[in-house]
Scaffold this motif. Structure first.
Motif, PDB file in Angstrom:
ATOM      1  N   GLY A  64      37.890  34.920  30.807  1.00 47.87           N
ATOM      2  CA  GLY A  64      38.360  35.747  31.906  1.00 47.87           C
ATOM      3  C   GLY A  64      38.347  35.008  33.229  1.00 47.87           C
ATOM      4  N   VAL A  65      39.437  35.168  33.990  1.00 49.74           N
ATOM      5  CA  VAL A  65      39.527  34.647  35.356  1.00 49.74           C
ATOM      6  C   VAL A  65      40.128  35.744  36.221  1.00 49.74           C
ATOM      7  CG1 VAL A  65      40.522  32.905  36.891  1.00 49.74           C
ATOM      8  CG2 VAL A  65      39.848  32.269  34.566  1.00 49.74           C
ATOM      9  N   VAL A  66      39.502  36.009  37.354  1.00 50.43           N
ATOM     10  CA  VAL A  66      39.995  37.022  38.293  1.00 50.43           C
ATOM     11  C   VAL A  66      40.014  36.419  39.687  1.00 50.43           C
ATOM     12  CG1 VAL A  66      39.511  39.240  39.399  1.00 50.43           C
ATOM     13  CG2 VAL A  66      39.182  38.989  36.935  1.00 50.43           C
ATOM     14  N   TYR A  67      41.094  36.690  40.425  1.00 54.35           N
ATOM     15  CA  TYR A  67      41.181  36.239  41.816  1.00 54.35           C
ATOM     16  C   TYR A  67      41.161  37.454  42.731  1.00 54.35           C
ATOM     17  CZ  TYR A  67      43.029  34.319  46.172  1.00 54.35           C
ATOM     18  OH  TYR A  67      43.211  33.970  47.488  1.00 54.35           O
ATOM     19  N   ASP A  68      40.251  37.440  43.700  1.00 54.54           N
ATOM     20  CA  ASP A  68      40.159  38.491  44.710  1.00 54.54           C
ATOM     21  C   ASP A  68      40.809  37.955  45.982  1.00 54.54           C
ATOM     22  OD1 ASP A  68      39.495  40.332  46.650  1.00 54.54           O
ATOM     23  OD2 ASP A  68      37.392  40.506  46.072  1.00 54.54           O
ATOM     24  N   SER A  69      42.035  38.403  46.257  1.00 55.54           N
ATOM     25  CA  SER A  69      42.779  37.871  47.404  1.00 55.54           C
ATOM     26  C   SER A  69      42.163  38.285  48.735  1.00 55.54           C
ATOM     27  CB  SER A  69      44.241  38.334  47.339  1.00 55.54           C
ATOM     28  OG  SER A  69      44.321  39.748  47.356  1.00 55.54           O
ATOM     29  N   GLU A  70      41.507  39.437  48.773  1.00 55.53           N
ATOM     30  CA  GLU A  70      40.888  39.901  50.012  1.00 55.53           C
ATOM     31  C   GLU A  70      39.679  39.042  50.377  1.00 55.53           C
ATOM     32  OE1 GLU A  70      39.957  44.269  51.587  1.00 55.53           O
ATOM     33  OE2 GLU A  70      38.494  43.615  50.087  1.00 55.53           O
ATOM     34  N   ALA A  71      38.822  38.781  49.397  1.00 60.09           N
ATOM     35  CA  ALA A  71      37.623  37.975  49.639  1.00 60.09           C
ATOM     36  C   ALA A  71      37.889  36.485  49.494  1.00 60.09           C
ATOM     37  CB  ALA A  71      36.510  38.388  48.681  1.00 60.09           C
ATOM     38  N   ARG A  72      39.084  36.135  48.962  1.00 60.75           N
ATOM     39  CA  ARG A  72      39.446  34.742  48.679  1.00 60.75           C
ATOM     40  C   ARG A  72      38.377  34.108  47.788  1.00 60.75           C
ATOM     41  NH1 ARG A  72      41.756  31.554  53.765  1.00 60.75           N
ATOM     42  NH2 ARG A  72      42.543  30.301  52.029  1.00 60.75           N
ATOM     43  N   ARG A  73      38.236  34.708  46.621  1.00 63.50           N
ATOM     44  CA  ARG A  73      37.182  34.310  45.693  1.00 63.50           C
ATOM     45  C   ARG A  73      37.723  34.333  44.266  1.00 63.50           C
ATOM     46  NH1 ARG A  73      31.571  36.852  47.124  1.00 63.50           N
ATOM     47  NH2 ARG A  73      31.701  35.117  48.597  1.00 63.50           N
ATOM     48  N   VAL A  74      37.317  33.331  43.469  1.00 61.70           N
ATOM     49  CA  VAL A  74      37.747  33.225  42.075  1.00 61.70           C
ATOM     50  C   VAL A  74      36.532  33.422  41.172  1.00 61.70           C
ATOM     51  CG1 VAL A  74      38.987  31.843  40.374  1.00 61.70           C
ATOM     52  CG2 VAL A  74      39.448  31.502  42.815  1.00 61.70           C
ATOM     53  N   TYR A  75      36.658  34.360  40.227  1.00 61.44           N
ATOM     54  CA  TYR A  75      35.585  34.671  39.287  1.00 61.44           C
ATOM     55  C   TYR A  75      35.955  34.151  37.899  1.00 61.44           C
ATOM     56  CZ  TYR A  75      34.143  38.224  42.754  1.00 61.44           C
ATOM     57  OH  TYR A  75      33.750  38.882  43.890  1.00 61.44           O
ATOM     58  N   THR A  76      34.979  33.578  37.192  1.00 62.96           N
ATOM     59  CA  THR A  76      35.187  33.179  35.798  1.00 62.96           C
ATOM     60  C   THR A  76      34.048  33.734  34.949  1.00 62.96           C
ATOM     61  OG1 THR A  76      33.937  31.088  35.910  1.00 62.96           O
ATOM     62  CG2 THR A  76      36.251  31.024  36.582  1.00 62.96           C
ATOM     63  N   SER A  77      34.389  34.393  33.840  1.00 63.14           N
ATOM     64  CA  SER A  77      33.369  34.914  32.919  1.00 63.14           C
ATOM     65  C   SER A  77      33.333  34.020  31.691  1.00 63.14           C
ATOM     66  CB  SER A  77      33.676  36.359  32.538  1.00 63.14           C
ATOM     67  OG  SER A  77      35.003  36.512  32.069  1.00 63.14           O
ATOM     68  N   ASN A  78      32.130  33.527  31.373  1.00 63.63           N
ATOM     69  CA  ASN A  78      31.967  32.485  30.359  1.00 63.63           C
ATOM     70  C   ASN A  78      30.910  32.915  29.345  1.00 63.63           C
ATOM     71  OD1 ASN A  78      33.665  30.690  32.120  1.00 63.63           O
ATOM     72  ND2 ASN A  78      31.901  30.960  33.459  1.00 63.63           N
ATOM     73  N   GLY A  79      31.379  33.307  28.144  1.00 64.83           N
ATOM     74  CA  GLY A  79      30.508  33.970  27.190  1.00 64.83           C
ATOM     75  C   GLY A  79      29.474  33.107  26.507  1.00 64.83           C
ATOM     76  N   VAL A  80      29.810  31.869  26.177  1.00 63.06           N
ATOM     77  CA  VAL A  80      28.870  31.024  25.441  1.00 63.06           C
ATOM     78  C   VAL A  80      27.681  30.633  26.314  1.00 63.06           C
ATOM     79  CG1 VAL A  80      28.570  28.827  24.231  1.00 63.06           C
ATOM     80  CG2 VAL A  80      30.641  30.178  23.865  1.00 63.06           C
ATOM     81  N   ASP A  81      27.943  30.246  27.549  1.00 54.73           N
ATOM     82  CA  ASP A  81      26.847  29.906  28.461  1.00 54.73           C
ATOM     83  C   ASP A  81      26.289  31.124  29.185  1.00 54.73           C
ATOM     84  OD1 ASP A  81      26.541  27.228  27.954  1.00 54.73           O
ATOM     85  OD2 ASP A  81      27.983  26.581  29.464  1.00 54.73           O
ATOM     86  N   ALA A  82      26.891  32.290  28.945  1.00 53.55           N
ATOM     87  CA  ALA A  82      26.405  33.549  29.511  1.00 53.55           C
ATOM     88  C   ALA A  82      26.260  33.470  31.025  1.00 53.55           C
ATOM     89  CB  ALA A  82      25.081  33.950  28.864  1.00 53.55           C
ATOM     90  N   ASN A  83      27.369  33.138  31.690  1.00 59.64           N
ATOM     91  CA  ASN A  83      27.316  33.114  33.145  1.00 59.64           C
ATOM     92  C   ASN A  83      28.622  33.577  33.775  1.00 59.64           C
ATOM     93  OD1 ASN A  83      29.018  30.822  32.974  1.00 59.64           O
ATOM     94  ND2 ASN A  83      27.316  29.396  33.204  1.00 59.64           N
ATOM     95  N   LEU A  84      28.502  33.949  35.021  1.00 54.04           N
ATOM     96  CA  LEU A  84      29.626  34.350  35.861  1.00 54.04           C
ATOM     97  C   LEU A  84      29.675  33.331  36.994  1.00 54.04           C
ATOM     98  CD1 LEU A  84      31.724  36.686  36.402  1.00 54.04           C
ATOM     99  CD2 LEU A  84      29.962  37.740  37.823  1.00 54.04           C
ATOM    100  N   VAL A  85      30.619  32.391  36.898  1.00 53.13           N
ATOM    101  CA  VAL A  85      30.706  31.307  37.879  1.00 53.13           C
ATOM    102  C   VAL A  85      31.796  31.666  38.888  1.00 53.13           C
ATOM    103  CG1 VAL A  85      31.115  28.854  38.243  1.00 53.13           C
ATOM    104  CG2 VAL A  85      29.919  29.627  36.184  1.00 53.13           C
ATOM    105  N   ILE A  86      31.413  31.660  40.169  1.00 53.87           N
ATOM    106  CA  ILE A  86      32.286  32.149  41.235  1.00 53.87           C
ATOM    107  C   ILE A  86      32.519  31.047  42.266  1.00 53.87           C
ATOM    108  CG2 ILE A  86      32.591  33.947  42.978  1.00 53.87           C
ATOM    109  CD1 ILE A  86      30.409  35.547  41.430  1.00 53.87           C
ATOM    110  N   TYR A  87      33.790  30.892  42.655  1.00 50.06           N
ATOM    111  CA  TYR A  87      34.144  29.903  43.677  1.00 50.06           C
ATOM    112  C   TYR A  87      34.793  30.596  44.874  1.00 50.06           C
ATOM    113  CZ  TYR A  87      33.155  25.902  40.701  1.00 50.06           C
ATOM    114  OH  TYR A  87      32.522  24.960  39.931  1.00 50.06           O
ATOM    115  N   ASP A  88      34.410  30.146  46.072  1.00 51.26           N
ATOM    116  CA  ASP A  88      35.062  30.596  47.298  1.00 51.26           C
ATOM    117  C   ASP A  88      36.244  29.688  47.598  1.00 51.26           C
ATOM    118  OD1 ASP A  88      33.412  32.766  47.886  1.00 51.26           O
ATOM    119  OD2 ASP A  88      31.933  31.500  48.898  1.00 51.26           O
ATOM    120  N   GLN A  89      37.342  30.300  48.019  1.00 55.99           N
ATOM    121  CA  GLN A  89      38.553  29.557  48.367  1.00 55.99           C
ATOM    122  C   GLN A  89      38.591  29.366  49.887  1.00 55.99           C
ATOM    123  OE1 GLN A  89      42.321  31.709  48.440  1.00 55.99           O
ATOM    124  NE2 GLN A  89      43.235  30.138  47.131  1.00 55.99           N
ATOM    125  N   LEU A  90      38.443  28.119  50.327  1.00 60.00           N
ATOM    126  CA  LEU A  90      38.493  27.839  51.762  1.00 60.00           C
ATOM    127  C   LEU A  90      39.937  27.724  52.243  1.00 60.00           C
ATOM    128  CD1 LEU A  90      35.544  25.307  52.160  1.00 60.00           C
ATOM    129  CD2 LEU A  90      35.515  27.817  52.095  1.00 60.00           C
TER     130      LEU A  90
END
Length: 318
Positions: A222-248
């Motif tokens: 899963g990948v989701v982009y929040d245009s309001e917050a300018r943030r990219v979310y990735t859901s990663n099941g094997v490593d069990a994490n939610l890795v989030i990047y801010d878009q500058l």
């Protein structure tokens, strides 16, 4: 925790207006979960084998993608089933294009996409694709869809009106492209890559060039982009994490956080207003008597324990 004798699932879709999370639970059909009261509202009738749900509020409709190549059409306002319609022999997921008002159902086993009119539910055409892994897809708001081909290390640009592929780009530095999201303002495609080096790839939507890659966890779906917050979310099941990047800016990304979730919580939905993220998972085992999907992980579960299916909610920091 939700009851179920044989938990299984694929995609989740949020109706942020009503606060309903639609969960494609395959054999158990579509469960509608109220994220505000934390309770099951109902199961959509005749939705067995559903792995995904597509919502079309402007027509008061919801569509499921069922494994047997059918879609269960229901009224979004009442959750009442209207019909179950066959459009092919298999189906993995579906994606709505707001310009043409068509839904593209991915059919990996059949190597094609089936298009359905979202207003009438009638078939609108199909498109053959040289791939068995038609994965994440995102509309560009101009009548095109970007689609990841996991087994071809490529992303397609599809003209929905003409049902034609108008561009095909290799995902250099990105193996097994899976989840996809799109930034219309910056014309950037965000691709979650499952390969031996899991990364988030940022692609130029005009040229198809990979601009940069950024480390994420294994088992992305899963990948989701929040245009309001300018943030990219990735859901990663094997490593069990939610890795989030801010878009500058369109080409600059910095790690915001990497939050621990639960094993195999691989798909997600974001509430654009509250910024809460919803994921689902269950407790399982890799039974050696059954086939194990080692392409995902050496001990990827092939059987899940009864009554362990769980909805996870992650809220932003105060």
């Amino acid at each position: 925790m939700l009851p179920g004798a044989k938990p299984d699932w694929d995609y989740v879709t949020l109706d942020p207006v009503r606060g309903f999370l639609f969960i494609g639970r395959r054999a158990d059909g579509v469960t509608v979960w109220d994220v505000r009261s934390n309770r099951v509202v109902r199961t959509i009738e005749k939705s067995e084998e559903a792995g995904a749900v597509i919502l079309v509020p402007e027509f008061d409709r919801g569509y499921t993608a069922n494994e047997d190549g059918s879609t269960t059409i229901f009224r979004l306002s009442t959750l009442a089933t209207i019909d179950r319609v066959k459009f092919g022999d298999d189906s993995d997921s579906g994606f709505f294009d707001p310009v043409t008002k068509q839904i593209a159902f991915t059919m990996g086993d059949s190597h094609k996409i089936a298009f359905v009119d979202a207003k009438t539910g009638r078939p609108a055409g199909d498109l053959s694709i040289d791939s068995k892994k038609l994965d994440g897809t995102a509309p560009d708001g101009e009548g095109n869809l970007f689609m990841a081909l996991r087994d071809r290390n490529a992303v397609l640009k599809i003209d929905v009106k003409s049902h034609a592929v108008v561009a095909r780009w290799n995902t250099d530095g990105c193996e097994q492209p899976t989840g996809i999201a799109y930034d219309r303002g910056g014309k950037r495609i965000f691709v979650g890559c499952r390969g031996t080096k899991p990364v988030l790839a940022v692609m130029d939507a005009t040229s198809g060039k990979v601009i940069s890659t950024h480390e994420i966890g294994r088992g992305n779906d899963g990948v989701v982009y929040d245009s309001e917050a300018r943030r990219v979310y990735t859901s990663n099941g094997v490593d069990a994490n939610l890795v989030i990047y801010d878009q500058l800016d369109a080409d600059t990304y910095v790690l915001s956080e990497a939050t621990t979730t639960r094993p195999y919580a691989r798909t997600m939905a974001l509430d654009p207003k509250t910024k809460k993220v919803y994921l689902v998972t269950a407790e399982g085992t890799a039974d050696p008597v059954m086939k194990i999907n080692k392409a995902v992980a050496p001990f990827y579960p092939n059987r899940y324990y009864p009554d362990t299916f769980t909805v996870l909610t992650f809220a932003p920091h105060e």
